[in-house]
Design an enzyme around this catalytic site. Structure first.
Site, PDB file in Angstrom:
ATOM      1  N   TRP A 162      88.077  67.819  -7.676  1.00 13.72           N
ATOM      2  CA  TRP A 162      89.134  66.854  -7.227  1.00 13.72           C
ATOM      3  C   TRP A 162      89.513  66.008  -8.447  1.00 13.72           C
ATOM      4  O   TRP A 162      90.408  65.220  -8.396  1.00 13.72           O
ATOM      5  CB  TRP A 162      88.824  65.854  -6.093  1.00 13.72           C
ATOM      6  N   LYS A 186      90.453  78.106  -5.003  1.00 11.62           N
ATOM      7  CA  LYS A 186      90.274  77.150  -4.022  1.00 11.62           C
ATOM      8  C   LYS A 186      90.141  75.891  -4.616  1.00 11.62           C
ATOM      9  O   LYS A 186      89.020  75.620  -5.381  1.00 11.62           O
ATOM     10  CB  LYS A 186      88.789  77.325  -3.183  1.00 11.62           C
ATOM     11  N   ASP A 188      89.384  71.701  -4.547  1.00 12.79           N
ATOM     12  CA  ASP A 188      88.684  70.624  -3.795  1.00 12.79           C
ATOM     13  C   ASP A 188      89.531  70.435  -2.490  1.00 12.79           C
ATOM     14  O   ASP A 188      90.717  70.356  -2.774  1.00 12.79           O
ATOM     15  CB  ASP A 188      88.085  69.381  -4.531  1.00 12.79           C
ATOM     16  N   GLY A 237      82.802  72.035 -11.605  1.00 14.41           N
ATOM     17  CA  GLY A 237      82.217  71.101 -10.713  1.00 14.41           C
ATOM     18  C   GLY A 237      80.826  70.827 -10.860  1.00 14.41           C
ATOM     19  O   GLY A 237      80.533  70.874 -12.367  1.00 14.41           O
ATOM     20  N   GLU A 259      81.667  75.267 -15.635  1.00 11.56           N
ATOM     21  CA  GLU A 259      82.059  73.995 -16.546  1.00 11.56           C
ATOM     22  C   GLU A 259      81.574  72.825 -15.755  1.00 11.56           C
ATOM     23  O   GLU A 259      82.270  72.678 -14.587  1.00 11.56           O
ATOM     24  CB  GLU A 259      83.703  73.941 -16.635  1.00 11.56           C
ATOM     25  N   LEU A 260      80.197  72.353 -15.918  1.00  8.13           N
ATOM     26  CA  LEU A 260      79.722  71.481 -15.013  1.00  8.13           C
ATOM     27  C   LEU A 260      79.515  70.020 -15.491  1.00  8.13           C
ATOM     28  O   LEU A 260      80.270  69.517 -16.298  1.00  8.13           O
ATOM     29  CB  LEU A 260      78.201  72.210 -14.906  1.00  8.13           C
TER      30      LEU A 260
HETATM   31  P1  NAD Z   1      81.320  70.183  -6.603  1.00  5.55           P
HETATM   32  O1  NAD Z   1      80.487  71.105  -7.179  1.00  5.55           O
HETATM   33  O2  NAD Z   1      80.767  69.574  -5.382  1.00  5.55           O
HETATM   34  O3  NAD Z   1      82.661  70.767  -5.966  1.00  5.55           O
HETATM   35  C1  NAD Z   1      83.525  71.529  -6.826  1.00  5.55           C
HETATM   36  C2  NAD Z   1      84.218  72.673  -6.187  1.00  5.55           C
HETATM   37  O4  NAD Z   1      83.398  73.515  -5.912  1.00  5.55           O
HETATM   38  C3  NAD Z   1      84.929  72.185  -4.858  1.00  5.55           C
HETATM   39  O5  NAD Z   1      86.355  73.031  -4.759  1.00  5.55           O
HETATM   40  C4  NAD Z   1      84.174  72.320  -3.771  1.00  5.55           C
HETATM   41  O6  NAD Z   1      84.328  72.431  -2.439  1.00  5.55           O
HETATM   42  C5  NAD Z   1      83.461  73.828  -4.173  1.00  5.55           C
HETATM   43  N1  NAD Z   1      82.249  74.254  -3.691  1.00  5.55           N
HETATM   44  C6  NAD Z   1      81.293  73.270  -3.364  1.00  5.55           C
HETATM   45  N2  NAD Z   1      80.343  74.156  -2.977  1.00  5.55           N
HETATM   46  C7  NAD Z   1      80.567  75.227  -3.099  1.00  5.55           C
HETATM   47  C8  NAD Z   1      79.759  76.339  -2.988  1.00  5.55           C
HETATM   48  N3  NAD Z   1      78.581  76.457  -2.297  1.00  5.55           N
HETATM   49  N4  NAD Z   1      80.026  77.671  -3.418  1.00  5.55           N
HETATM   50  C9  NAD Z   1      81.531  77.783  -3.754  1.00  5.55           C
HETATM   51  N5  NAD Z   1      82.264  76.645  -3.845  1.00  5.55           N
HETATM   52  C10 NAD Z   1      81.678  75.392  -3.720  1.00  5.55           C
HETATM   53  O7  NAD Z   1      81.717  69.006  -7.531  1.00  5.55           O
HETATM   54  P2  NAD Z   1      82.361  67.709  -7.227  1.00  5.55           P
HETATM   55  O8  NAD Z   1      81.441  66.590  -7.193  1.00  5.55           O
HETATM   56  O9  NAD Z   1      83.606  68.069  -6.589  1.00  5.55           O
HETATM   57  O10 NAD Z   1      83.211  67.467  -8.798  1.00  5.55           O
HETATM   58  C11 NAD Z   1      82.451  66.483  -9.758  1.00  5.55           C
HETATM   59  C12 NAD Z   1      81.497  67.336 -10.726  1.00  5.55           C
HETATM   60  O11 NAD Z   1      82.403  68.235 -11.446  1.00  5.55           O
HETATM   61  C13 NAD Z   1      80.766  66.478 -12.174  1.00  5.55           C
HETATM   62  O12 NAD Z   1      79.259  66.804 -12.066  1.00  5.55           O
HETATM   63  C14 NAD Z   1      81.602  66.745 -12.919  1.00  5.55           C
HETATM   64  O13 NAD Z   1      80.948  66.514 -14.252  1.00  5.55           O
HETATM   65  C15 NAD Z   1      81.882  68.178 -12.845  1.00  5.55           C
HETATM   66  N6  NAD Z   1      83.227  68.337 -13.753  1.00  5.55           N
HETATM   67  C16 NAD Z   1      82.969  69.264 -14.860  1.00  5.55           C
HETATM   68  C17 NAD Z   1      84.055  69.598 -15.646  1.00  5.55           C
HETATM   69  C18 NAD Z   1      83.927  70.196 -16.631  1.00  5.55           C
HETATM   70  O14 NAD Z   1      85.017  70.758 -17.450  1.00  5.55           O
HETATM   71  N7  NAD Z   1      82.687  70.552 -17.264  1.00  5.55           N
HETATM   72  C19 NAD Z   1      85.126  68.914 -15.163  1.00  5.55           C
HETATM   73  C20 NAD Z   1      85.521  68.233 -14.105  1.00  5.55           C
HETATM   74  C21 NAD Z   1      84.307  67.926 -13.437  1.00  5.55           C
END
Ligand code: NAD
Length: 522
Positions: A162, A186, A188, A237, A259-260
């Site tokens: 998001w 998909k 967020d 994420g 990308e985490l």
């Molecule tokens: P998240 O992992 O909770 O969610 C990210 C996406 O994955 C959302 O669309 C969510 O609905 C989906 N998702 C959640 N669980 C899933 C599953 N089991 N299977 C498939 N999809 C699933 O992450 P978040 O909290 O929304 O985002 C913040 C994180 O993202 C932070 O850790 C941030 O550092 C990271 N991030 C990394 C980058 C990068 O480029 N490295 C960029 C932006 C954000």
């Protein structure tokens, strides 16, 4: 004084209805209310897809992909070039929706627009060249013609977070499209509207509608279904979700770029230009209220310059303007959600409870909106505190004094993450030398994050717990392809001629192998 206007004044409700209609979902699907972080009020009711809808989205995308992959790459690239132009033409409307949906400051919303323009320009200009077949060295010089080609993966699953609802929606899709893929995406649940707007712009630019399918819903269920069907996954994420996805894909032997998260360090060396470093640190720590994967959460400052640096940095942090303004009058907006605010509060309270000191900020600002929080700088943060050990992903940074470059490097590397780092020095060779010692997929010298991120020819990604694979650059396009090796043997099989014994053949081959090594042939 910021010119605060309500979300309703800038968001076109009819447009939101048209956009939400494009989610792949049944006519009377359940809906999820999304919220405008500036006020906490409902922004839209987004239809929820089912796992059957995800399967249908993949079927439709797969049909479209066959036709698309057969189009000349130059034609695909031209459409992406038009995305660049349309995004810049529509920058005000896009920024309005990004702000309404994500609660960020106008400057952070515009940064997304500019980034998408950079991504589109790069992909459209470089895509055809990157995807061109290449000659490689053949087994027998002159007799074996070796060609490396690239075939699209098929239907790519893009799962995005998001925090950058525009750039993380479209920037990972464009290279997939230029390489001949379709996408099932998909976003967020709190970032679906911007993704739908980005998709509508791509369609206006000429992208066939069926090629980019957007589904919406719960992460594990709907994101999980996307992962289950995809021929390749681009995931952005958290590290926890990235690990789950990698495990599931491992069973099917399907690739992914992951990308985490990060816990990014900024190193201010003892010869740094302190004014420049302090000014950049504000952006590096507090852009998008720190909800940026590349954001700095640890500041290692040479002890000799700690005081003058802090004086400059804290002064600038204290003068930041917070607010919910749909113009450039504010430096920082809201956090995204109550969950984000709770996490920031937990990290601040835990650190202070265990002896850390607040140098500036430290408070929520409910007077500005439900989830605003001050940019906050902590001193005396130690291992064992949440703010030291975990990614905060909010407007919180800890300052640590260091006695030498070696100590700065050692502490910066003391984390499972390795996404972004920043080094500040007047001696650029020293800066690059320090950069090479950092275990970080990205290092910016005399910048916080935008020099590397904005260099779209550079592959960007994480080491360690920050991920696998790279976006941007050649690698960011080629990840969406399977490499294919084609070798054409012009004459003479690679075997002894009919009249030659294997003894003679092996002697002749041994001699020619030695000659080729003497000639320096790889
Ligand atoms: P998240 O992992 O909770 O969610 C990210 C996406 O994955 C959302 O669309 C969510 O609905 C989906 N998702 C959640 N669980 C899933 C599953 N089991 N299977 C498939 N999809 C699933 O992450 P978040 O909290 O929304 O985002 C913040 C994180 O993202 C932070 O850790 C941030 O550092 C990271 N991030 C990394 C980058 C990068 O480029 N490295 C960029 C932006 C954000």
């Amino acid at each position: 004084m910021s010119s605060t206007v309500s979300v309703d004044a800038v968001v076109d409700r009819a447009l939101l209805d048209r956009l939400t209609d494009r989610v792949v979902a049944r006519p009377r699907a359940e809906r999820l209310a999304t919220v405008a972080p500036f006020s906490g009020a409902t922004l839209a009711e987004v239809p929820l897809s089912t796992t059957d809808d995800v399967a249908a989205a993949f079927d439709a995308a797969r049909d479209a992909q066959h036709w698309w992959a057969a189009r000349p790459v130059a034609e695909r690239a031209r459409i992406i070039g038009r995305v660049h132009d349309l995004v810049l033409d529509r920058r005000a409307d896009i920024a309005d929706l990004v702000q309404a949906e994500a609660g960020k400051a106008r400057r952070d919303a515009f940064e997304e627009v500019a980034d998408v323009a950079l991504a589109a320009r790069y992909v459209s200009a470089r895509g055809p060249r990157v995807l061109r077949e290449r000659r490689r060295l053949g087994a027998l010089p002159g007799l074996t013609r070796a060609i490396e080609g690239y075939r699209p993966k098929g239907v790519v699953g893009v799962v995005s977070p998001w925090n950058y609802p525009l750039t993380l929606a479209i920037s990972d899709c464009l290279p997939a499209f230029v390489a001949g893929n379709a996408v099932v995406h998909k976003p967020d649940s709190q970032a679906v509207l911007t993704a739908l707007l980005a998709r509508s712009i791509a369609i206006e630019a000429g992208l066939p509608e069926a090629l980019w399918q957007i589904v919406s819903g719960d992460g594990p269920v709907i994101g999980g279904a996307v992962v289950e069907h995809a021929d390749y996954v681009s995931f952005t994420g958290s590290t926890a979700t990235g690990r789950l996805i990698a495990a599931r894909l491992g069973e099917r032997l399907v690739g992914a770029s992951l990308e985490l998260g990060g816990k990014n360090p900024m190193l201010v060396l003892d010869d740094a230009d302190l004014d420049r470093a302090a000014e950049a640190a504000v952006r590096a720590c507090f852009s998008n209220a720190g909800q940026l994967c590349m954001s700095m959460e640890r500041l290692y400052v040479a002890a000799r310059v700690r005081e003058p640096f802090l004086e400059r940095f804290l002064g600038r942090v204290e003068s930041m303007r917070l607010g919910a303004a749909f113009d450039y009058s504010c430096d920082m907006g809201s956090l995204m959600s109550q969950a984000q605010l709770d996490k920031v509060r937990a990290h601040v309270d835990d650190a202070v409870g265990k002896g850390a000191r607040v140098l500036t900020g430290g408070n929520a600002r409910p007077d500005l909106g439900p989830w605003f929080h001050e940019p906050t700088v902590l001193d005396g943060v130690r291992p064992g505190m949440l703010a030291a050990d975990l990614e905060t992903f909010g407007p919180l940074v800890s300052v640590y004094p260091v006695g030498s470059d070696d100590e700065a490097v050692e502490l910066a590397n003391d984390t499972p993450f390795g996404l972004n780092a920043s080094v500040w020095t007047s001696d650029l060779r020293r800066g690059v030398a320090v950069a090479r010692r950092l275990r970080s997929g990205v290092v910016n010298v005399n910048e916080g994050y935008s020099a590397a991120w904005g260099s779209h020819d550079l592959p960007i990604g994480g080491m360690g717990a920050s991920g696998l694979g790279r976006r941007h650059g050649r690698e960011g396009i080629l990840r969406y392809t399977d490499q294919q090796a084609i070798a054409v043997q012009r004459a003479h099989n690679i075997a002894p001629p009919a009249a030659m014994s294997y003894d003679t053949f092996s002697d002749a081959l041994t001699r020619s192998l030695r000659v080729m090594r003497r000639l320096g042939r790889p």
